[in-house]
Design an enzyme around this catalytic site. Structure first.
Site, PDB file in Angstrom:
ATOM      1  N   GLN A   1       0.777  -1.248   0.000  1.00  0.00           N
ATOM      2  CA  GLN A   1       0.000   0.000   0.000  1.00  0.00           C
ATOM      3  C   GLN A   1       0.807   1.297   0.000  1.00  0.00           C
ATOM      4  OE1 GLN A   1      -3.404   2.375   2.547  1.00  0.00           O
ATOM      5  NE2 GLN A   1      -3.052   0.291   3.097  1.00  0.00           N
TER       6      GLN A   1
ATOM      7  N   GLU B   1       1.166  -1.221   8.118  1.00  0.00           N
ATOM      8  CA  GLU B   1       0.375  -0.075   8.568  1.00  0.00           C
ATOM      9  C   GLU B   1       0.252   0.053  10.097  1.00  0.00           C
ATOM     10  OE1 GLU B   1      -1.483   2.479   6.991  1.00  0.00           O
ATOM     11  OE2 GLU B   1      -1.920   3.081   9.032  1.00  0.00           O
TER      12      GLU B   1
ATOM     13  N   ASP C   1       0.556   3.858   5.913  1.00  0.00           N
ATOM     14  CA  ASP C   1       0.822   3.515   4.511  1.00  0.00           C
ATOM     15  C   ASP C   1       0.526   4.687   3.578  1.00  0.00           C
ATOM     16  OD1 ASP C   1       1.732   0.956   4.832  1.00  0.00           O
ATOM     17  OD2 ASP C   1      -0.218   0.037   4.639  1.00  0.00           O
TER      18      ASP C   1
ATOM     19  N   GLY D   1      -7.812  20.283  19.577  1.00  0.00           N
ATOM     20  CA  GLY D   1      -7.496  21.675  19.268  1.00  0.00           C
ATOM     21  C   GLY D   1      -7.926  22.576  20.412  1.00  0.00           C
ATOM     22  N   GLY D   2      -7.885  23.862  20.181  1.00  0.00           N
ATOM     23  CA  GLY D   2      -8.242  24.819  21.228  1.00  0.00           C
ATOM     24  C   GLY D   2      -9.747  24.953  21.413  1.00  0.00           C
TER      25      GLY D   2
END
Ligand code: CAO
Length: 414
Positions: A17, A139, A168, A246-247
């Site tokens: 892959q 993977e 991959d 995130g924030g």
């Protein structure tokens, strides 16, 4: 309209892959990708996870569109002579064999430069130089060694791998960027160069926010993580369930039908700028005047309660109704879409992100087209090649006569 990479010839020694995703991307952009496969065997994925007996699997067909296939035994003397001609003929060679396999064939970087100093030689390996550089990697090994698995999963539960093939396909994408960068450099230096990307490094690059959190942890608890304020933090970035990373706090909440539909959920982000609209929509106008709720900082210790309240409302609506109500209020949210829903989504068909392709042996199948759109270089998706389908035409292109081709065939080299 011409293709952006028209005229670039890729000697594609990739399999499985990671490498094939890279060369498929280059093929979509118009490069001529010559996939070299072992005679009679081919890329192992042709025969893996087959849904139709003796027909190239979807695993293979969905990773090898727009390529040509040449069979060649690169370990035989005749095969090595042809391989040398291919190196002379091509601009880029890509491989993702186990460490040392190309060297064992007699084609290390020094030898390749001797044959063609303009050659760009690109490789994916599991690890870069270090204690594990000789290891074979797939993977999920890369997801585990690159920091994805230790930071994915429910809190207080086992590490999880994700369905997104960040080890991959993610590394294949990184490598493709390295290749076009080296091609650009060659346009003024005249010289090729070695391009390598380790899967561990590619995954870590995609997990950089978790290394950010590792360092933040030294200065106090990660207040947007579900462990805060009542749970405990250890020494390393913990798993955070569905927290946004995130924030702006986010979470997955149930929608109408969740009892029977495994995908009746939506991700809601409580971005500060759109919080008032969200609070009103879910019937919590009271939060707007309440100092326990009306600032992002005040809400941090109450995120679990906040998402419970949001969920009480989303459970009364389908995930698409929630989308329709919250998006006009600028609340970022996204329904959990199943593969069935994605396969049937008309807008993805229209943009060529999901494409139906016709294959001579399997008939029609769906594949994911090029997600990167260039305004002047459309990427048409062609079916994957049959094993050795283009052997004769490629051998002629590199200068072999009909008699030489026949003799290579009888020697078992092609
Ligand atoms: N002619 C003759 N021999 C060929 C050939 C050809 N056209 N193409 C490949 N071979 C040979 C290789 O030279 C190698 O032989 P040696 O072991 O004698 O050197 C052999 O076929 C098998 O190669 P391999 O070791 O790479 O294959 P594997 O199935 O055992 O391992 C994988 C697969 C993926 C674990 C390994 O290739 C690897 O670690 N690659 C780097 C990391 C990577 O890309 N992983 C992602 C894979 S996708 O999940």
């Amino acid at each position: 309209m011409s293709k952006a990479l028209e005229g670039v010839k890729i000697l594609d020694m990739t399999h499985v892959q990671s490498g094939p995703t890279c060369t498929q991307l280059l093929a979509w952009f118009g490069a001529d990708v010559i996939k070299v496969e072992r005679p009679g065997v081919g890329d192992a994925t042709r025969g893996q996870l087959q849904d139709i007996p003796n027909v190239d699997s979807l695993y293979f067909t969905m990773l090898n569109s727009n390529k040509r296939s040449l069979t060649l035994n690169t370990k035989s003397d005749e095969g090595k002579a042809i391989f040398t001609k291919l190196i002379e003929h091509c601009d880029v060679m890509v491989e993702n064999f186990a460490p040392g396999a190309l060297d064992r064939m007699g084609f290390n970087w020094e030898r390749i430069q001797e044959i063609n100093p303009r050659m760009i030689y690109a490789s994916v390996k599991g690890f870069g130089p270090g204690p594990y550089e000789g290891c074979k990697v797939y993977e999920n090994v890369a997801q585990c060694t690159g920091g994805a698995a230790s930071t994915t999963g429910e809190i207080d539960s086992v590490p999880l791998v994700t369905g997104a093939q960040i080890g991959d396909s993610g590394t294949g994408l990184h490598l493709a960027l390295g290749i076009v960068t080296a091609l650009f450099h060659r346009s003024h230096s005249g010289k090729g160069q070695r391009v390598t990307c380790a899967m561990q490094d590619g995954v870590l690059n995609l997990c950089r926010v978790k290394l950010r959190d590792q360092q933040r942890l030294e200065h106090g608890p990660l207040t947007e993580y579900p462990q805060y304020p009542n749970g405990t933090f250890g020494e390393a970035t913990p798993r955070a369930g569905n927290a946004s990373g995130g924030g702006q706090p986010g979470w997955i909440v149930k929608c109408k039908g969740w009892e029977t539909d495994p995908d009746a959920y939506i991700y809601v982000i409580t971005q500060a700028a759109a919080f008032d609209g969200l609070a009103k929509a879910i019937g919590h106008e009271d939060w707007l005047e309440d100092p326990d709720w009306n600032t992002p900082k005040a809400r941090l210790p109450r995120l679990e309660e906040m998402f419970d309240e949001i969920e009480k409302w989303t459970k009364t609506k389908s995930k698409f109704e929630v989308m329709d109500i919250l998006n006009p209020l600028n609340v970022p949210c996204g329904p959990i879409l199943s593969m069935k829903e994605l396969a049937e989504e008309p807008s993805l068909r229209e943009t060529g992100t999901i494409v139906e392709v016709d294959h001579p042996e399997r008939g029609k199948y769906l594949t994911v087209g090029n997600p990167v759109k260039l305004s002047d270089s459309p990427a048409d998706v062609d079916r994957s090649p049959l094993l050795g389908e283009h052997t004769d035409e490629i051998l002629k292109e590199i200068g072999l006569s009909v008699a030489e081709i026949e003799s290579s065939k009888s020697a078992g080299a092609v």
